[in-house]
Each structure stands twice: as structure tokens, then as C-alpha cells.
Write a protein that holds these residues in place. Structure first.
Motif, PDB file in Angstrom:
ATOM      1  N   PHE A  44       0.833  -1.204   0.000  1.00  0.00           N
ATOM      2  CA  PHE A  44       0.000   0.000   0.000  1.00  0.00           C
ATOM      3  C   PHE A  44       0.874   1.262   0.000  1.00  0.00           C
ATOM      4  O   PHE A  44       0.645   2.199  -0.756  1.00  0.00           O
ATOM      5  N   LEU A  45       1.886   1.255   0.851  1.00  0.00           N
ATOM      6  CA  LEU A  45       2.772   2.422   0.941  1.00  0.00           C
ATOM      7  C   LEU A  45       3.514   2.653  -0.383  1.00  0.00           C
ATOM      8  O   LEU A  45       3.680   3.781  -0.828  1.00  0.00           O
ATOM      9  N   ALA A  46       3.922   1.551  -1.016  1.00  0.00           N
ATOM     10  CA  ALA A  46       4.698   1.666  -2.259  1.00  0.00           C
ATOM     11  C   ALA A  46       3.832   2.130  -3.428  1.00  0.00           C
ATOM     12  O   ALA A  46       4.339   2.717  -4.386  1.00  0.00           O
ATOM     13  N   GLU A  47       2.546   1.881  -3.340  1.00  0.00           N
ATOM     14  CA  GLU A  47       1.660   2.222  -4.451  1.00  0.00           C
ATOM     15  C   GLU A  47       1.526   3.719  -4.683  1.00  0.00           C
ATOM     16  O   GLU A  47       0.957   4.143  -5.681  1.00  0.00           O
ATOM     17  N   TYR A 107      11.956  -0.405  -3.699  1.00  0.00           N
ATOM     18  CA  TYR A 107      12.274  -1.101  -4.950  1.00  0.00           C
ATOM     19  C   TYR A 107      11.711  -2.518  -5.014  1.00  0.00           C
ATOM     20  O   TYR A 107      11.286  -2.978  -6.072  1.00  0.00           O
ATOM     21  N   ILE A 108      11.666  -3.211  -3.881  1.00  0.00           N
ATOM     22  CA  ILE A 108      11.171  -4.588  -3.906  1.00  0.00           C
ATOM     23  C   ILE A 108       9.667  -4.618  -4.214  1.00  0.00           C
ATOM     24  O   ILE A 108       9.203  -5.371  -5.071  1.00  0.00           O
ATOM     25  N   GLU A 109       8.922  -3.751  -3.534  1.00  0.00           N
ATOM     26  CA  GLU A 109       7.472  -3.723  -3.749  1.00  0.00           C
ATOM     27  C   GLU A 109       7.134  -3.228  -5.154  1.00  0.00           C
ATOM     28  O   GLU A 109       6.229  -3.768  -5.798  1.00  0.00           O
ATOM     29  N   LEU A 152      22.347   2.718   8.297  1.00  0.00           N
ATOM     30  CA  LEU A 152      22.117   1.757   7.222  1.00  0.00           C
ATOM     31  C   LEU A 152      21.682   2.534   5.989  1.00  0.00           C
ATOM     32  O   LEU A 152      20.537   2.471   5.566  1.00  0.00           O
ATOM     33  N   LYS A 153      22.622   3.288   5.465  1.00  0.00           N
ATOM     34  CA  LYS A 153      22.304   4.148   4.333  1.00  0.00           C
ATOM     35  C   LYS A 153      21.819   3.316   3.144  1.00  0.00           C
ATOM     36  O   LYS A 153      22.436   2.305   2.814  1.00  0.00           O
ATOM     37  N   ASN A 154      20.715   3.758   2.553  1.00  0.00           N
ATOM     38  CA  ASN A 154      20.139   3.132   1.358  1.00  0.00           C
ATOM     39  C   ASN A 154      19.432   1.804   1.605  1.00  0.00           C
ATOM     40  O   ASN A 154      19.049   1.136   0.639  1.00  0.00           O
ATOM     41  N   LEU A 155      19.257   1.423   2.843  1.00  0.00           N
ATOM     42  CA  LEU A 155      18.471   0.214   3.096  1.00  0.00           C
ATOM     43  C   LEU A 155      17.018   0.521   2.717  1.00  0.00           C
ATOM     44  O   LEU A 155      16.526   1.612   2.988  1.00  0.00           O
ATOM     45  N   SER A 156      16.345  -0.430   2.082  1.00  0.00           N
ATOM     46  CA  SER A 156      14.999  -0.135   1.570  1.00  0.00           C
ATOM     47  C   SER A 156      13.926  -0.467   2.613  1.00  0.00           C
ATOM     48  O   SER A 156      14.188  -1.099   3.633  1.00  0.00           O
ATOM     49  N   ALA A 157      12.693  -0.038   2.304  1.00  0.00           N
ATOM     50  CA  ALA A 157      11.571  -0.204   3.235  1.00  0.00           C
ATOM     51  C   ALA A 157      11.338  -1.665   3.587  1.00  0.00           C
ATOM     52  O   ALA A 157      11.203  -2.024   4.758  1.00  0.00           O
ATOM     53  N   MET A 158      11.296  -2.527   2.569  1.00  0.00           N
ATOM     54  CA  MET A 158      11.041  -3.946   2.816  1.00  0.00           C
ATOM     55  C   MET A 158      12.186  -4.560   3.613  1.00  0.00           C
ATOM     56  O   MET A 158      11.970  -5.380   4.502  1.00  0.00           O
ATOM     57  N   GLU A 159      13.402  -4.153   3.283  1.00  0.00           N
ATOM     58  CA  GLU A 159      14.562  -4.672   4.006  1.00  0.00           C
ATOM     59  C   GLU A 159      14.517  -4.248   5.473  1.00  0.00           C
ATOM     60  O   GLU A 159      14.791  -5.054   6.364  1.00  0.00           O
ATOM     61  N   VAL A 160      14.151  -2.995   5.703  1.00  0.00           N
ATOM     62  CA  VAL A 160      14.008  -2.519   7.083  1.00  0.00           C
ATOM     63  C   VAL A 160      12.998  -3.385   7.818  1.00  0.00           C
ATOM     64  O   VAL A 160      13.241  -3.874   8.921  1.00  0.00           O
TER      65      VAL A 160
END
Lengths: 216, 187
Positions: A19-22, A103-105, A155-163
Motif C-alpha cells: 500500500f505504501l509503495a503504491e 524497490y522490492i514492492e 544503514l544508508k540506502n536500506l529499503s523499506a522492505m529490508e528494514v
């Protein structure tokens, strides 16, 4: 909330992450005419055949499902760029390459709903999977260097899904050191000033090493 | 909005350019990731609900006047998304104030709420049963603007420079004031 009181669980569900990525913007090429849309989330359009325009991903998917547009995959989703990213991820064990926060979503949504608009989709998909794997491995090995003296991790550049996925482990690791360390800190406050202010020297400030969970 | 460290003009402008839905999303993310209950964004939620109601009427008009069903469905989807964000914001607040009235044992997940201190019963229950929120816990956070150096521990021996756009894992209490005034977002 739940994620904090129970460090085992992730804060956001997969559906919530999606939802957030959309809301991320993406370029589409409409094949119809439509007047500008004045939505609560913003104003988009006008839509003219063959004229590219930017819309949020949810709108792109909705139009695509109805056969009203083609989606232009973002520049970072090309084989060329992803290959570069993967190489750099492998070459720099302490840094994450810049990728969109979602990026993953984003890639998952596009694989699901706009597969015919993504050239070499199988290759793109496997590159993204490889990039994910390398990055997760980096977080894991970064965690091994966390010590009781770690007050901050960058954690520079870590993505939302990774977090969302690493959060329970990272928080648990940091907390366990913190709890473990506390009595010592109280008993021997004299030691405090002699401790290396790693957050300053080697922690978040050290831009060269980004998985920074530094040790004495 | 709590403690008022000043906004720069830039930050103010970027805040003004941010849509209410975007603000609802931020509030929701922050609330979900924070170890304590954050201030309920009542005016934002109220404003958004009014906007949604207006949109409901517009959509009704559209349908009556025979608009293209595609356009109607897009407006509907957009409204549903805003509604969902409103709902989630209210839910996390309501859930916890209702939960706070439960006897001990049901409360392991609770955080302390300022809101519940408003009535005596709530405050009594809180003081007797609800564990203090763990402000020492670590959170993931990000800032749109550079905040500068912030102390990481009580002795202020260790500081960190929060650089715009970078992601940090820090103890919640060290960035709490910045979360409250909107300069730092939890992710």
C-alpha cells in the motif's frame, strides 16, 4: 506498537508495505484521452494517447488492468543498471547501493500487473532477487560487528522492505547488548569517557562504511 | 505537534506542499513504529474526513450525471485509499485506549498513553497496571532535512549527525522530540 513490544514480529504486513509503495510515481503512456484527475492524493493528467505522463503506481496498475496504458519501467529496472548495482553490491561489502526506498514492492507490483511492459522480465526478476540476497547477507554480517558500545547504526540506502524484515533482528541484537551492558555502565561510570565515541568516529558519521555497527 | 524547535522556510514549504494523505501516512508509520502512543493527529484526521466526505458527494454527482465509469472508479479508489489511512490512524489510537481499560495480563502489548491520563479512571489504571513504554528501544528512522548533531546517550558523550535521507537505527528517546515535531520519521 506491536513490532516494538514484540521484537519477533515485523511492524508492517506485506499488504501494508505494498500500500505504501503504491504511492510512488511511475511513467505511463496512455492509449486514451482523459481529462485531468483532481484526486485527494493529487492532480494527475491530462491523459493523451502516446503522451507519457506521471501517475502513482496504484493508478498505473488500475489503468493497465483496464488496458488503458502501457507502463514504462523505471530506469533502475533495466538489465544494464541492475547488473551494475549487483556488481557494486558485491564489490562493497559495507555499503548498499542507492535504489528506490520501495524497490522490492515496486518491482513485485510491476511483475504482477505489467509483465508485458518489462523487457527481459526473467532476467530483471532474477537480478533483483540476487541484489536482495547480497544486501540481506550484508545486514547479517554487519550485525555481527555490533557490540555493547554501539549506540547507533547507520544503514544508508536500506529499503523499506529490508528494514521491515531485518528490524526484529537488529532491534533484538542492539537491545540485548544494551541490557547486558547497563549494569556495568552504572557500576563503573569512570569508564565512560574512555570509551571510544564510535558513533562519531566509526558510526553513522563514517560515510565510507555504511553498515556501521562498530566495535571498540 | 509538540516541542517547537523552529522550522526553516524550506522545511515549512515542503510541509505545505505535502498532501494530507501523505501526512496521514507518515503519522501512521510513526505510530506503528514507535514504542509509545504518539499524539493523535486529530485536526489532520478531521480535515481528511471532511475532504473524503466532499469527495463522496462529488462521486455521487459523477455517477448521477453519467460520467465514464473508469473515471468514477479512479475517484473511488483514491477515496478508499484516503479512507483507509484515516481509519488506520484512528484505529491505532482507539485500540490502545480501549485496551488500556483491560485488566493486567491483557496488557502486555500496551504503551503509555497521554490521552488516557485525561480521565481519572484511565490515569488510575495506567499508573497501576500499564508498564512504562520502553523509550530505550531502538527504532529505524529517517529525516528529510539535516538535523545536525544529536546526543545519543544521557551523558551526551556520543553524538550523531543526522544527514538528510539517510537511515539510522537509534534509541527512540534520543530522537523522540524530532519525531514529535515532524522532523524525523520512523520507518
Amino acid at each position: 506498537m506491536a513490532g516494538q513490544s514484540d521484537p519477533q514480529s515485523s511492524v508492517f504486513t506485506a499488504a501494508e508495505m505494498e500500500f505504501l509503495a503504491e504511492d510512488e510515481m511511475i511513467e505511463i503512456v496512455p492509449n486514451m484521452r482523459m481529462e485531468p484527475l483532481n484526486l485527494i492524493s493529487g492532480d494527475y493528467g491530462p491523459f493523451r494517447p502516446q503522451i507519457a505522463t506521471q501517475v502513482p503506481l496504484w493508478l498505473a496498475v488500475a489503468l493497465k488492468k483496464r488496458g488503458k496504458c502501457t507502463v514504462r519501467p523505471p530506469e533502475w529496472m533495466s538489465i544494464e543498471r541492475l547488473t551494475q548495482v549487483l556488481e557494486s553490491e558485491r564489490d562493497s561489502p559495507k555499503e548498499f547501493q542507492p535504489l528506490p526506498f520501495h524497490y522490492i514492492e515496486i518491482s513485485r507490483l510491476l511483475f504482477d500487473h505489467a509483465r508485458d511492459d518489462i523487457p527481459d522480465i526473467y532476467m530483471v526478476r532474477s537480478l533483483i532477487e540476487d541484489i536482495r540476497d547480497v544486501r540481506f547477507h550484508k545486514v547479517e554480517s554487519g550485525l555481527e560487528t555490533i557490540s555493547a558500545r554501539t549506540h547507533a547504526v547507520k544503514l544508508k540506502n536500506l529499503s523499506a522492505m529490508e528494514v521491515n524484515i531485518v528490524r526484529p533482528f537488529v532491534v533484538r541484537t542492539l537491545q540485548s547488548f544494551y541490557k547486558h551492558d547497563s549494569p556495568e555502565m552504572i557500576q563503573q561510570p569512570v569508564q565512560m569517557p574512555t570509551r571510544q565515541p564510535q558513533a562519531t568516529d566509526r558510526g553513522p558519521r563514517a560515510s565510507s562504511s555504511n553498515v556501521k555497527a562498530s566495535v571498540e | 505537534m509538540a516541542s517547537g524547535s523552529g522550522f526553516s522556510m524550506e522545511e515549512f514549504e515542503s510541509l505545505m506542499a505535502t498532501s494530507d494523505v501523505e501526512l496521514l501516512k507518515r503519522a501512521w508509520r510513526n505510530e506503528k513504529s514507535a514504542p509509545e502512543i504518539l499524539q493523535f493527529q486529530s485536526s489532520l484526521v478531521l480535515r481528511s474526513r471532511e475532504q473524503i466526505q466532499l469527495m463522496e458527494e462529488t462521486i455521487e454527482e459523477f455517477t448521477k450525471s453519467g460520467f465514464d465509469p473508469l473515471i468514477v472508479s479512479i475517484y473511488q479508489m483514491d477515496m478508499d485509499r484516503a479512507q483507509y489511512m484515516c481509519y488506520e490512524n484512528m484505529k491505532s489510537y482507539l485500540d490502545e485506549s480501549v485496551l488500556s481499560k483491560l485488566p493486567t495480563g491483557y496488557q502486555s502489548d500496551l504503551k503509555q498513553s497521554n490521552a488516557s491520563e485525561e480521565n481519572d479512571m484511565g490515569s488510575f489504571l495506567y499508573s497501576s497496571y500499564v508498564p512504562e513504554p520502553n523509550l530505550d528501544t531502538f527504532v529505524f528512522c529517517k529525516s528529510d532535512s539535516s538535523i545536525g548533531a544529536i546526543p545519543l546517550d544521557d551523558s551526551a558523550d556520543e553524538i550523531v549527525d543526522l544527514v538528510a535521507g539517510d537511515l539510522y537505527v537509534l534509541r527512540y528517546k534520543s530522537i523522540k522530540p524530532f519525531v514529535e515535531n515532524g522532523q524525523v520519521d520512523l520507518v
